[in-house]
Each structure stands twice: as structure tokens, then as C-alpha cells.
Design an enzyme around this catalytic site. Structure first.
Site, PDB file in Angstrom:
ATOM      1  N   HIS A 110       9.059  -0.877   4.345  1.00  0.00           N
ATOM      2  CA  HIS A 110       8.026  -0.369   5.248  1.00  0.00           C
ATOM      3  C   HIS A 110       8.364  -0.620   6.720  1.00  0.00           C
ATOM      4  CE1 HIS A 110       7.378  -4.588   4.755  1.00  0.00           C
ATOM      5  NE2 HIS A 110       6.533  -4.599   5.776  1.00  0.00           N
ATOM      6  N   ASP A 111       9.471  -1.299   6.998  1.00  0.00           N
ATOM      7  CA  ASP A 111       9.862  -1.578   8.387  1.00  0.00           C
ATOM      8  C   ASP A 111      11.063  -0.761   8.843  1.00  0.00           C
ATOM      9  OD1 ASP A 111       7.917  -3.602   8.622  1.00  0.00           O
ATOM     10  OD2 ASP A 111       9.289  -5.127   7.862  1.00  0.00           O
ATOM     11  N   GLU A 145      12.352 -12.780   2.953  1.00  0.00           N
ATOM     12  CA  GLU A 145      12.771 -11.871   4.030  1.00  0.00           C
ATOM     13  C   GLU A 145      13.323 -12.733   5.169  1.00  0.00           C
ATOM     14  OE1 GLU A 145      11.048  -8.516   7.109  1.00  0.00           O
ATOM     15  OE2 GLU A 145      10.013 -10.396   6.792  1.00  0.00           O
ATOM     16  N   ASP A 194       3.092 -10.185  -1.717  1.00  0.00           N
ATOM     17  CA  ASP A 194       3.658 -10.488  -0.407  1.00  0.00           C
ATOM     18  C   ASP A 194       3.053 -11.807   0.067  1.00  0.00           C
ATOM     19  OD1 ASP A 194       4.933  -9.987   2.170  1.00  0.00           O
ATOM     20  OD2 ASP A 194       4.848  -7.873   1.610  1.00  0.00           O
ATOM     21  N   ASP A 220      -5.228   2.745  -1.824  1.00  0.00           N
ATOM     22  CA  ASP A 220      -5.974   1.605  -2.366  1.00  0.00           C
ATOM     23  C   ASP A 220      -5.461   1.244  -3.760  1.00  0.00           C
ATOM     24  OD1 ASP A 220      -7.189   3.615  -4.009  1.00  0.00           O
ATOM     25  OD2 ASP A 220      -8.581   4.040  -2.359  1.00  0.00           O
ATOM     26  N   ASP A 252       7.472 -13.173   3.582  1.00  0.00           N
ATOM     27  CA  ASP A 252       7.596 -12.565   4.899  1.00  0.00           C
ATOM     28  C   ASP A 252       8.270 -13.521   5.897  1.00  0.00           C
ATOM     29  OD1 ASP A 252       6.430 -10.125   6.380  1.00  0.00           O
ATOM     30  OD2 ASP A 252       5.755 -11.760   7.658  1.00  0.00           O
ATOM     31  N   ASP A 274      -4.588   7.325  -2.389  1.00  0.00           N
ATOM     32  CA  ASP A 274      -5.980   7.043  -2.016  1.00  0.00           C
ATOM     33  C   ASP A 274      -6.904   7.562  -3.115  1.00  0.00           C
ATOM     34  OD1 ASP A 274      -8.427   6.719  -0.790  1.00  0.00           O
ATOM     35  OD2 ASP A 274      -8.198   8.490   0.504  1.00  0.00           O
ATOM     36  N   ASP A 325     -11.085   7.971   1.519  1.00  0.00           N
ATOM     37  CA  ASP A 325     -11.268   7.482   2.898  1.00  0.00           C
ATOM     38  C   ASP A 325      -9.990   7.636   3.731  1.00  0.00           C
ATOM     39  OD1 ASP A 325      -9.633   5.486   1.939  1.00  0.00           O
ATOM     40  OD2 ASP A 325     -10.974   3.822   2.433  1.00  0.00           O
TER      41      ASP A 325
HETATM   42  C1  NOJ Z   1       7.848  -8.613   8.428  1.00  0.00           C
HETATM   43  C2  NOJ Z   1       7.046  -7.545   7.798  1.00  0.00           C
HETATM   44  O1  NOJ Z   1       7.839  -6.848   6.871  1.00  0.00           O
HETATM   45  C3  NOJ Z   1       6.524  -6.676   8.919  1.00  0.00           C
HETATM   46  O2  NOJ Z   1       5.955  -5.487   8.461  1.00  0.00           O
HETATM   47  C4  NOJ Z   1       5.561  -7.492   9.713  1.00  0.00           C
HETATM   48  O3  NOJ Z   1       5.151  -6.751  10.845  1.00  0.00           O
HETATM   49  C5  NOJ Z   1       6.176  -8.789  10.180  1.00  0.00           C
HETATM   50  N1  NOJ Z   1       6.980  -9.440   9.193  1.00  0.00           N
HETATM   51  C6  NOJ Z   1       5.098  -9.750  10.571  1.00  0.00           C
HETATM   52  O4  NOJ Z   1       4.399 -10.177   9.428  1.00  0.00           O
END
Ligand code: NOJ
Length: 566
Positions: free
Chosen positions: A338-339, A265, A98, A29, A206, A21, A25
Site C-alpha cells: 500500500h506504500d 517492515e 498489522d 470494510d 510496521d 465496500d 459508504d
Molecule cells: C509504514 C506503513 O506501511 C505506512 O503506510 C505508514 O504510513 C507508516 N509506516 C507509518 O505507520
């Protein structure tokens, strides 16, 4: 297959909200990323994949996009973006954006128009359907199908104005685009070309295997104990998916040089389909993210229903993918994004053996055939987070699941919390740990999500100063891929397939070979590879600990990894 540039490349994923950051905030960023480019340079990565930075209401942290061609003010401006792109290119690093086009935000002008009336020109850009036969809109069970959303609840949302429902596989603020409509596809290709013309080097796409749906939208079978039908067969690898991806390739990439990277993905994809998607002769994608290895610890109830995955499960599955895409196609290699929860907490040991287990897992991943992806903080061995209460979580999937599990299914809140701590995506989303200073050096303000309390020990400044750190080991792995065609292009053969602790394989090319041996447990592991021909005079090219064992029989210490070459 001729060597492609991305066979010897390593990709680094930046999740902008949590990386750095610059303006206090509490949210990362673009200028924050610009300040840390030398970290990426030092690590040696070739490509950055940037999670979404577009205009968004942030229902799903930017995966709900309201304007594909604007930067969200939270993250900065288009000028900041151009500066970031130039800064990466100056360092020889490419930038992959992305691409989230299975759905938009419900605040995207396309959807706003689509929802405005039943007969507007954009109505058919999304999936609108009336209530089930004989049912009144809004009535219990009136949804057009029994599909559930990935973020809990029905996948259909009623729009009171027209009495029709729209489909959203993710949150109700993420309506699914209708790819059957050629105008939708034209608009997406135009936008992609705009970004490529601006200088970006490709896209991570995605849930791109969800673009084509079975237009008859059948009900799914409801698994025991579940609230909704399983709709995967009707939206994953749908009837026109290969046609759409080939068309995208033709309309966006075919007329350009081969500097670009495309990675799709694909939750639920299998080896046979992945081979089709990535067969260069078909002109679809360069590589896909498959999910089988990160689903191995999911029980019958899905991601929140934990089961233990053994070393055997893991290596057998990864080896199948290696073998399946050996002749045709290409693998993406990843533990984290990130998932996903942090790999060192998941398949490693985030306590006593944090550093060696992070190194061992990194070693087996990076030296397979495929393109490795490093998720921010993985190169430091960042761990899962000891979230204390539900109020510590921010992720929509996590919060919706908690509400549904506790309020609808009546599960005990403390048990649900245990599952969230283990599996929530927020484990990956706490701030990048730069230093042992306030907020781990991430922000001078109040971070949008808690900082992992282990930052005084686990941080980039400490790791960069330590020759034995996970960071140093990742640098060595990346360097080895750059230098060695064995790593970028060699074959793959699993060794010691029945060994319950050691993941071992050989990469061979033109008579030379690498042997990778890693103990993926906290107990010593004896091994014997003396039967492998030609390894008598091998040399060690990389070792995770101090050992330089060249023996073909021996014992690997807890989480020890050794790489031999002949
Ligand atoms: C996959 C993404 O990696 C995830 O973070 C997102 O919530 C879903 N697709 C929906 O876009």
C-alpha cells in the site's frame, strides 16, 4: 535449516479501505472482505495480511491507532472480525494482523494522558523534550533536534500546554512511543497476546526497526538541498533493537507452537542486519521487508526524485539479498504494497505489454528463495492511476509533500504533480477492480478515492475467466511453490549476471534444479546458457507466453518468461 511452513507459503495483503465496500459508504470494510474470500481461495494464497482495521482517526488511513483492541466502526465490528477470521480458517488461510507500535494516534488514551501534564505517570511513554538550549518554545528552530518527519515538516510538535515538544517520525497525529519504558513494552506484549489468543496467526510489524532510538537524540547532517537533518542513524536499528525484538519474541511467541508468522517492515535495513533479525537461533523475527530494490529508482533527493533503474540494477540487488540470506535468515519477496506505486507501471510496461510484463515480474519474484507477498490487484496487473489534479489525491504523505514542495521550496506545481503521479502511495490505494460494473464493483456508493479508469479492461471477473491472464499466471506460480521444494527450499544462483535484459537464475536442491529466464524489457532478448551443465534434457514447467522453448540458446520475446526444470 529445517523447512518452515512459511517457506512454501504466499501472503496476500488486503488494504481494507480499498478492497470491497459492503455497505455503500464508499469505504471498504470487513464484510466486503468476507464477500470475496473465494477470490483468495481460488488464487491459492496461504496467508492474508490485513492492514490496520483498529479504531483510528484515519490521519494516515488507520496507521494512527487510537485503540488497539477495537475495530474501527468504518470497517465493522469485532463480530465481523471473528467471522472473517473463521471464514479464512475454513479455507485454510491464516490471518496476520498489522502491528503498529512505533507510534500510536495522538487520540490514543495513552497519549491523551501523556500530554495532559509534564508529571503524569504516562509522560515518559512518549518522547517529550523541551526546546533547544536558549530557545523559546515555538520559536523558529527551537525544535529539540533538526529531524524531519517522513510526512514533511519537523518531526517535533509543540504542545502549548506544557511548552514541550513530542517526537513524531510520521504525522503529528502519530506520536512515537518510548520503547525505553518497560511499561510501554508490557502493554504492547499484552495486546499482542490478546490478538493471538483470539486466533490470529501473527503480525506484520510496521517500521519495527525504528523502535529503539539513540536516547541522546543528536542532530542529523542536513543533505544538500534538504530542509532537515538525516536522523536515520539515530532511530533505525537503534542500540536496543535486537534486545526489544528478542524480548517480544520471548514474551509473545516463544511459549506457543510454530503456526505463527512474524514479518518486520524495515526501511533502510541492510543485508547484515536483516540476517541478524531473521536468524532463527536469535529468536527475533521470521522475515523482514527490506527496501533496497524499491528504492533503486529514487534519486539523491529521495522518493520524489525519480531516476531510472535498469534491469541490471534490479537483478544485482535482488541477487545480493538472495545470496546474503542463503545460509542464515529469510527473505520477504515483494514488488507492491500500500506504500508503493504499481510494479507494472514502475518496472514493467503498463501499455502494450501490460499482461506479459506483469507475468514476467511475477515470475522472477515468486520463484526466488523467500516468502512472496501479493498486494491486492497485483494479481490482476493493476496499474498506476492517471490522477488529474492534486484534488484527486488523498494520502497525507502525498498532500504534505505537495504543499512543502510548492509553498516552501517553490517548485513548479506541474513538476511536483508529475512526481506524485509516478510515485504517490495513492497509486496502490484506488479501489480493487472486481468487475466492469459501476465503480469497478467496489462500492454502490461514492468511492473515497477515484477508481482507475482502466477497470473495464483490468478487473477480477475478466481475469478469472481468461486462461492467459495475469491472475492465471499468479495461480500457477503459487501452485508451483506449493508443489516444489526446489522453489520453497532450493539454493539460488544468478545466471547471465551481465545480461542487460534478462533476469535469470537457477534454484537447485538435491541434484534437481529450476532455471528461470525472464526478459524484463519490451525488446527481444537473445540468450545462451549452453555452458550451464546438465540442462540438455530440461522440460518447461511454466511459460508466460505460448512458447515452450527448451533451447539453451534462443531469443525471448518482449517480457517473455520461461521456467525449465531438470
Ligand atoms: C509504514 C506503513 O506501511 C505506512 O503506510 C505508514 O504510513 C507508516 N509506516 C507509518 O505507520
Amino acid at each position: 535449516m529445517n523447512d518452515k511452513w512459511w517457506q512454501s507459503a504466499v501472503v496476500y495483503q488486503v488494504y481494507p479501505r480499498s478492497f470491497a465496500d459492503s455497505d455503500g459508504d464508499g469505504i471498504g470494510d470487513l464484510r466486503g472482505i468476507i464477500q470475496h474470500l473465494d477470490h483468495l481461495k481460488e488464487l491459492g494464497v496461504d496467508v492474508v495480511w490485513l492492514s490496520p482495521i483498529y479504531a483510528s482517526p484515519h490521519d494516515d488511513n488507520g496507521y494512527d491507532i487510537s485503540d488497539y483492541q477495537r475495530i474501527d466502526p468504518l470497517f465493522g465490528t469485532l463480530d465481523d472480525f471473528d467471522e472473517l477470521l473463521a471464514g479464512l480458517h475454513e479455507r485454510g488461510i491464516k490471518l496476520v494482523m498489522d502491528l503498529v507500535v512505533n507510534h500510536t494516534s495522538d487520540e490514543h488514551p495513552w497519549f491523551v494522558e501523556s500530554a495532559s501534564s509534564a508529571d503524569n505517570p504516562k509522560r515518559d511513554w512518549y518522547w517529550w523534550r523541551g526546546p533547544r538550549d536558549g530557545a523559546q518554545p515555538g520559536e523558529h528552530g527551537a525544535e529539540p533536534t533538526n529531524w524531519g518527519s517522513f510526512f514533511s515538516g519537523s518531526a517535533w510538535q509543540l504542545d502549548e500546554r506544557t511548552g514541550e515538544y513530542y517526537l513524531h517520525l510520521f504525522s503529528r497525529k502519530q506520536p512515537d512511543l518510548n520503547w525505553e519504558n518497560p511499561e510501554v513494552r508490557d502493554a504492547v506484549y499484552e495486546m499482542m497476546n490478546w490478538w493471538l489468543d483470539r486466533g490470529v496467526d501473527g503480525f506484520r510489524m510496521d517500521v519495527v526497526n525504528f523502535l529503539s532510538k539513540d536516547v541522546s537524540l543528536p542532530d542529523g547532517v542536513i543533505p544538500p538541498g534538504a530542509l532537515y537533518g538525516d536522523a536515520y542513524p539515530f532511530f533505525a536499528q537503534g542500540p536496543r533493537i535486537h534486545e526489544f525484538l528478542h524480548e517480544m519474541h520471548e514474551r509473545v511467541f516463544a511459549g506457543r507452537d510454530d503456526r505463527y508468522l512474524t514479518v518486520g517492515e524495515m526501511p533502510g535495513v541492510d543485508i547484515a542486519e536483516a540476517r541478524r533479525f531473521t536468524d532463527p537461533a536469535r529468536g527475533e523475527l521470521d522475515m523482514v521487508f527490506q527496501f533496497e530494490h524499491v528504492d533503486l529508482d529514487h534519486g539523491p533527493g529521495g522518493k520524489w526524485d525519480h531516476r531510472d533503474a535498469s534491469v541490471l540494477d534490479l537483478k544485482r540487488n535482488l541477487a545480493q539479498w538472495q545470496e546474503g540470506l542463503l545460509e542464515v535468515g529469510w527473505n520477504s519477496l515483494y514488488w507492491n504494497n500500500h506504500d508503493q506505486p504499481r510494479v507494472v507501471s514502475r518496472f514493467g510496461d503498463d501499455g502494450e505489454h501490460r499482461v506479459p510484463s506483469a507475468k514476467a515480474l511475477g515470475t522472477v519474484l515468486h520463484l526466488m528463495r523467500g516468502t512472496p507477498y501479493v498486494y491486492q490487484g497485483e494479481e490482476l496487473g493493476m496499474t498506476n492511476v492517471p490522477f488529474s489534479t492534486i484534488d484527486d489525491f488523498r494520502d497525507i504523505e502525498t498532500l504534505n509533500h505537495y504543499a512543502e514542495a510548492v509553498d516552501v521550496l517553490g517548485q513548479p506545481a506541474d513538476e511536483v504533480l508529475v512526481a506524485l503521479r509516478r510515485t504517490s502511495r495513492d497509486n496502490a490505494r484506488t479501489p480493487m477492480q472486481w468487475s466492469d460494473g459501476p465503480n469497478a464493483g467496489f462500492t454502490t456508493g461514492e468511492p473515497w478515492i477515484t477508481v482507475n479508469p482502466n477497470f473495464p479492461q483490468v478487473n477480477a471477473a475478466a481475469a478469472r475467466a481468461d486462461a492467459d491472464s495475469v491472475f492465471a499466471h499468479y495461480r500457477a506460480l503459487i501452485d508451483l511453490r506449493h508443489r516444489s521444494r526446489l522453489v520453497s527450499s532450493g539454493g539460488f544462483e544468478l545466471v547471465l549476471p551481465e545480461h542487460e535484459q534478462i533476469f535469470a537464475y537457477v534454484r537447485e536442491l538435491d541434484g534437481a534444479a529450476l532455471l528461470v529466464l525472464a526478459n524484463l524489457t519490451g525488446r527481444p532478448a537473445a540468450y545462451d546458457v549452453a555452458a550451464l551443465p546438465g540442462w540438455e534434457s530440461a522440460e518447461v514447467v511454466l511459460a508466460s507466453g505460448g512458447t515452450d522453448t527448451t533451447g539453451l540458446t534462443g531469443v525471448l520475446g518482449p517480457w517473455e518468461a520461461v521456467v525449465l526444470q531438470r
